[in-house]
Motif scaffolding. Structure first.
Motif, PDB file in Angstrom:
ATOM      1  N   HIS A  12      22.411  39.062  28.118  1.00  0.00           N
ATOM      2  CA  HIS A  12      22.261  39.428  29.662  1.00  0.00           C
ATOM      3  C   HIS A  12      21.111  39.885  30.392  1.00  0.00           C
ATOM      4  N   GLU A  13      20.068  39.650  29.450  1.00  0.00           N
ATOM      5  CA  GLU A  13      18.738  39.779  29.858  1.00  0.00           C
ATOM      6  C   GLU A  13      18.558  38.929  31.199  1.00  0.00           C
ATOM      7  N   LYS A  14      17.791  39.395  32.469  1.00  0.00           N
ATOM      8  CA  LYS A  14      17.473  38.644  33.366  1.00  0.00           C
ATOM      9  C   LYS A  14      16.306  38.563  33.845  1.00  0.00           C
ATOM     10  N   LYS A  15      15.645  37.575  34.628  1.00  0.00           N
ATOM     11  CA  LYS A  15      14.423  37.428  34.772  1.00  0.00           C
ATOM     12  C   LYS A  15      13.984  36.806  36.000  1.00  0.00           C
ATOM     13  N   ARG A  16      13.313  37.360  37.052  1.00  0.00           N
ATOM     14  CA  ARG A  16      13.221  36.676  38.511  1.00  0.00           C
ATOM     15  C   ARG A  16      12.118  35.742  38.088  1.00  0.00           C
ATOM     16  N   ILE A  17      12.396  34.394  38.461  1.00  0.00           N
ATOM     17  CA  ILE A  17      11.508  33.191  38.111  1.00  0.00           C
ATOM     18  C   ILE A  17      10.903  32.702  39.285  1.00  0.00           C
TER      19      ILE A  17
END
Length: 190
Positions: A12-17
């Motif tokens: 569930h790690e999120k990253k803004r791309i």
């Protein structure tokens, strides 16, 4: 923070791309296409390279999606896109570098993102309260949904034989049903 994010399903790690909205994946998943400030942008995820695919002088555009190219050697390669104008009056075929880079496919009350079938031959789109199918070769449209209420946001099944969409009694309803219909036999809705 506003923008486009990806989330790893396992941890569930999120990253803004990227900054933008209305993102969708390319057929192979190596790129995304999205809307930013009325332009359609394509981004390569590995490198972060971005390319504005909206032609110069185009109206503000929205709801982009990648289109597979029939007969292309690499089925994951998309050189054409679908989109709408921000006013929701037209569905466009966007072909960067072509003689006619922005071609009007349909005019109407376009309420959600149009989507192309996996074989690249048919477009599912919402016009008013219903979903229609457009044959790209003949440019003929046919009504797909006939249920009362509003049907919106069509998405093709992976095999290209069915379409999933949402349905509600009105556009401002609090609860929407998720439906599936066989494109060749639209009388049966699940």
């Amino acid at each position: 923070e506003m923008g486009i994010w990806i989330v790893n399903r396992s941890d569930h790690e999120k990253k803004r791309i990227a900054g933008g909205r209305q993102a969708t994946w390319s057929p192979g998943g190596e790129r995304i296409v999205f809307q930013r400030d009325g332009q359609i942008i394509e981004r390569v995820l590995d490198s972060g390279a971005e390319n504005a695919v909206s032609p110069e002088g185009a109206p503000p555009l929205a709801f982009p999606s990648c289109m597979p190219t029939p007969g292309a050697p690499d089925a994951n390669s998309a050189s054409r896109f679908l989109c709408t104008d921000q006013s929701g009056k037209r569905v466009y075929l966007l072909s960067p570098g072509a003689e006619k880079p922005l071609d009007v496919l349909v005019e109407g009350e376009i309420g959600s993102a149009p989507r192309c079938s996996p074989d690249g031959k048919t477009i599912a789109y919402q016009d008013g309260a219903h979903i229609y199918l457009l044959d790209l070769e003949t440019r003929d449209s046919r009504l797909l949904t006939t249920e009362p209420g509003v049907q919106a946001w069509p998405v093709w099944t992976a095999n290209g034989q069915g379409i999933c969409y949402v349905r509600a009694p009105s556009p401002v309803a609090n609860i929407w049903d998720l439906c599936h219909v066989d494109a060749a036999n639209p009388q049966v809705v699940n």
